[in-house]
Design a protein around this motif. Structure first.
Motif, mmCIF file in Angstrom:
data_model
loop_
_atom_site.group_PDB
_atom_site.id
_atom_site.type_symbol
_atom_site.label_atom_id
_atom_site.label_comp_id
_atom_site.label_asym_id
_atom_site.label_seq_id
_atom_site.Cartn_x
_atom_site.Cartn_y
_atom_site.Cartn_z
ATOM 1 N N ILE A 94 0.866 -1.191 0.000
ATOM 2 C CA ILE A 94 0.000 0.000 0.000
ATOM 3 C C ILE A 94 0.899 1.236 0.000
ATOM 4 O O ILE A 94 1.962 1.245 0.642
ATOM 5 C CB ILE A 94 -0.966 -0.010 1.216
ATOM 6 N N LYS A 95 0.506 2.265 -0.757
ATOM 7 C CA LYS A 95 1.336 3.477 -0.817
ATOM 8 C C LYS A 95 1.087 4.293 0.454
ATOM 9 O O LYS A 95 -0.073 4.562 0.806
ATOM 10 C CB LYS A 95 0.971 4.302 -2.040
ATOM 11 N N PRO A 96 2.157 4.709 1.154
ATOM 12 C CA PRO A 96 1.979 5.444 2.411
ATOM 13 C C PRO A 96 1.037 6.637 2.258
ATOM 14 O O PRO A 96 0.223 6.907 3.146
ATOM 15 C CB PRO A 96 3.401 5.907 2.760
ATOM 16 N N GLU A 97 1.147 7.330 1.113
ATOM 17 C CA GLU A 97 0.310 8.528 0.927
ATOM 18 C C GLU A 97 -1.165 8.175 0.740
ATOM 19 O O GLU A 97 -2.032 9.040 0.789
ATOM 20 C CB GLU A 97 0.816 9.382 -0.239
ATOM 21 N N ASN A 98 -1.451 6.901 0.519
ATOM 22 C CA ASN A 98 -2.849 6.471 0.371
ATOM 23 C C ASN A 98 -3.461 5.968 1.676
ATOM 24 O O ASN A 98 -4.583 5.461 1.682
ATOM 25 C CB ASN A 98 -2.959 5.377 -0.698
ATOM 26 N N THR A 99 -2.708 6.074 2.774
ATOM 27 C CA THR A 99 -3.245 5.618 4.072
ATOM 28 C C THR A 99 -3.628 6.834 4.909
ATOM 29 O O THR A 99 -2.901 7.827 4.954
ATOM 30 C CB THR A 99 -2.205 4.774 4.836
ATOM 31 N N ASN A 100 -4.770 6.748 5.529
ATOM 32 C CA ASN A 100 -5.284 7.882 6.320
ATOM 33 C C ASN A 100 -5.697 7.417 7.709
ATOM 34 O O ASN A 100 -6.472 6.470 7.851
ATOM 35 C CB ASN A 100 -6.495 8.507 5.615
ATOM 36 N N VAL A 101 -5.159 8.109 8.707
ATOM 37 C CA VAL A 101 -5.537 7.894 10.113
ATOM 38 C C VAL A 101 -5.682 9.300 10.697
ATOM 39 O O VAL A 101 -4.844 10.161 10.411
ATOM 40 C CB VAL A 101 -4.437 7.115 10.884
ATOM 41 N N PRO A 102 -6.719 9.561 11.500
ATOM 42 C CA PRO A 102 -6.801 10.902 12.097
ATOM 43 C C PRO A 102 -5.538 11.194 12.912
ATOM 44 O O PRO A 102 -4.910 10.275 13.425
ATOM 45 C CB PRO A 102 -8.026 10.814 13.025
ATOM 46 N N SER A 103 -5.194 12.469 13.028
ATOM 47 C CA SER A 103 -4.006 12.828 13.818
ATOM 48 C C SER A 103 -4.398 13.074 15.266
ATOM 49 O O SER A 103 -5.198 13.962 15.565
ATOM 50 C CB SER A 103 -3.349 14.092 13.250
ATOM 51 N N GLY A 104 -3.786 12.301 16.148
ATOM 52 C CA GLY A 104 -4.049 12.466 17.574
ATOM 53 C C GLY A 104 -3.319 13.646 18.178
ATOM 54 O O GLY A 104 -3.538 13.982 19.336
ATOM 55 N N LEU A 105 -2.431 14.255 17.406
ATOM 56 C CA LEU A 105 -1.625 15.357 17.941
ATOM 57 C C LEU A 105 -2.093 16.725 17.474
ATOM 58 O O LEU A 105 -1.477 17.736 17.820
ATOM 59 C CB LEU A 105 -0.152 15.179 17.529
ATOM 60 N N ALA A 106 -3.169 16.765 16.697
ATOM 61 C CA ALA A 106 -3.626 18.053 16.167
ATOM 62 C C ALA A 106 -3.947 19.015 17.321
ATOM 63 O O ALA A 106 -4.614 18.632 18.285
ATOM 64 C CB ALA A 106 -4.864 17.844 15.306
ATOM 65 N N ALA A 107 -3.451 20.247 17.213
ATOM 66 C CA ALA A 107 -3.699 21.232 18.281
ATOM 67 C C ALA A 107 -5.182 21.573 18.344
ATOM 68 O O ALA A 107 -5.740 21.794 19.417
ATOM 69 C CB ALA A 107 -2.862 22.478 18.030
ATOM 70 N N ASP A 108 -5.811 21.595 17.180
ATOM 71 C CA ASP A 108 -7.236 21.940 17.108
ATOM 72 C C ASP A 108 -8.007 20.669 16.713
ATOM 73 O O ASP A 108 -8.073 20.314 15.524
ATOM 74 C CB ASP A 108 -7.414 23.053 16.057
ATOM 75 N N ALA A 109 -8.554 19.986 17.708
ATOM 76 C CA ALA A 109 -9.207 18.693 17.442
ATOM 77 C C ALA A 109 -10.408 18.853 16.509
ATOM 78 O O ALA A 109 -10.623 18.026 15.615
ATOM 79 C CB ALA A 109 -9.645 18.049 18.753
ATOM 80 N N ALA A 110 -11.169 19.916 16.695
ATOM 81 C CA ALA A 110 -12.360 20.114 15.855
ATOM 82 C C ALA A 110 -11.953 20.284 14.393
ATOM 83 O O ALA A 110 -12.597 19.729 13.484
ATOM 84 C CB ALA A 110 -13.153 21.319 16.342
ATOM 85 N N ALA A 111 -10.869 21.046 14.171
ATOM 86 C CA ALA A 111 -10.398 21.251 12.791
ATOM 87 C C ALA A 111 -9.894 19.939 12.197
ATOM 88 O O ALA A 111 -10.128 19.648 11.016
ATOM 89 C CB ALA A 111 -9.294 22.312 12.774
ATOM 90 N N GLU A 112 -9.228 19.151 13.010
ATOM 91 C CA GLU A 112 -8.731 17.856 12.523
ATOM 92 C C GLU A 112 -9.904 16.926 12.175
ATOM 93 O O GLU A 112 -9.863 16.210 11.177
ATOM 94 C CB GLU A 112 -7.807 17.217 13.562
#
Ligand code: GLP
Length: 242
Positions: A94-112
């Motif tokens: 699988i191509k790394p750029e084709n994998t999506n996981v939400p970011s747990g480190l986003a400063a703004d959770a709502a925006a993430e």
């Protein structure tokens, strides 16, 4: 709903992997909705094996994961990004750029959450969404509550989920108290859904999912309203069904 009862965890994992592989073979550029937790690990191992044998390729696959703990870096060994790398992504094409996981480190959770929902939507939602079941009937990290959350959102984890997941951390105090998760609406947009369940401690959740009333108190019960759901469980997990 189609329900398959397999004799044990290995047989359950093999059938679940076959359903996922069939999706990838029939539509090589499909969008796979992926799940973490201990239950899908055997299915991922089987997929890796078929990949290594040359029977399966993920080169065209796009993936969207259900959820991520707030505050864990992708390199943290209990983060769901790390889980996916370790159990599947690092071992297949699988191509790394084709994998999506939400970011747990986003400063703004709502925006993430908004960004992640847009990513899933732009991909056209999942062709096949894999789900485990929490003991309280949660899917992703959609915990029992008084409504069905529509889109990706920030959740406070329940004490029972924190305790259930404490086995992976040094102590219950180390389990993150919040997570970002696809909403029930995001999940229900998937064209097909595959639920895996193993062990007697899931029997009650499976029973309520399949035969209980549809209620946000048991988030997985909404799957009764989806037109294309397959549940694969071992005998212990399905033991509560009439
Ligand atoms: C976590 C995950 C869920 C998973 C559940 C059950 O809460 N967010 O997606 O289904 O754990 O995990 P297990 O399969 O380890 O029982």
């Amino acid at each position: 709903m189609r329900i398959y009862c397999e004799k044990d965890y290995n047989a359950m994992s093999r059938r679940a992997a076959a359903v996922i592989a069939a999706q990838v073979v029939s539509k090589p550029e499909c969008v796979l909705g992926l799940a973490t937790g201990s239950t899908p690990i055997g299915a991922y191992q089987q997929l890796v094996e078929w990949y290594k044998q040359g029977d399966l390729s993920f080169a065209g696959v796009r993936s969207v994961n259900l959820d991520e703990y707030v505050g864990l870096a992708p390199t943290h060994d209990q983060s769901y990004r790390w889980f996916m790398q370790h159990n599947l992504f690092d071992h297949v094409d699988i191509k790394p750029e084709n994998t999506n996981v939400p970011s747990g480190l986003a400063a703004d959770a709502a925006a993430e959450c908004a960004r992640y929902e847009d990513v899933v939507k732009a991909l056209g939602y999942a062709d096949l969404q894999l789900l485990g079941l929490g003991r309280n009937g949660h899917i992703g990290f959609n915990e029992p509550c008084d409504n069905f959350p529509v889109a990706t959102h920030l959740v406070d984890l329940t004490q029972s989920t924190i305790e259930a997941n404490a086995r992976f951390f040094a102590s219950a105090d180390d389990v993150p108290k919040q997570a970002l998760t696809m909403g029930i609406g995001t999940i229900m947009h998937a064209r097909s859904i595959l639920v895996v369940a193993s062990g007697a401690d899931k029997a009650d959740a499976v029973r309520k999912t399949v035969q209980g009333p549809v209620t946000p108190d048991v988030p997985a019960s909404i799957l009764q309203l989806h037109p294309n759901v397959t549940i694969i469980g071992d005998e212990a997990a399905l033991s509560g069904l009439r």
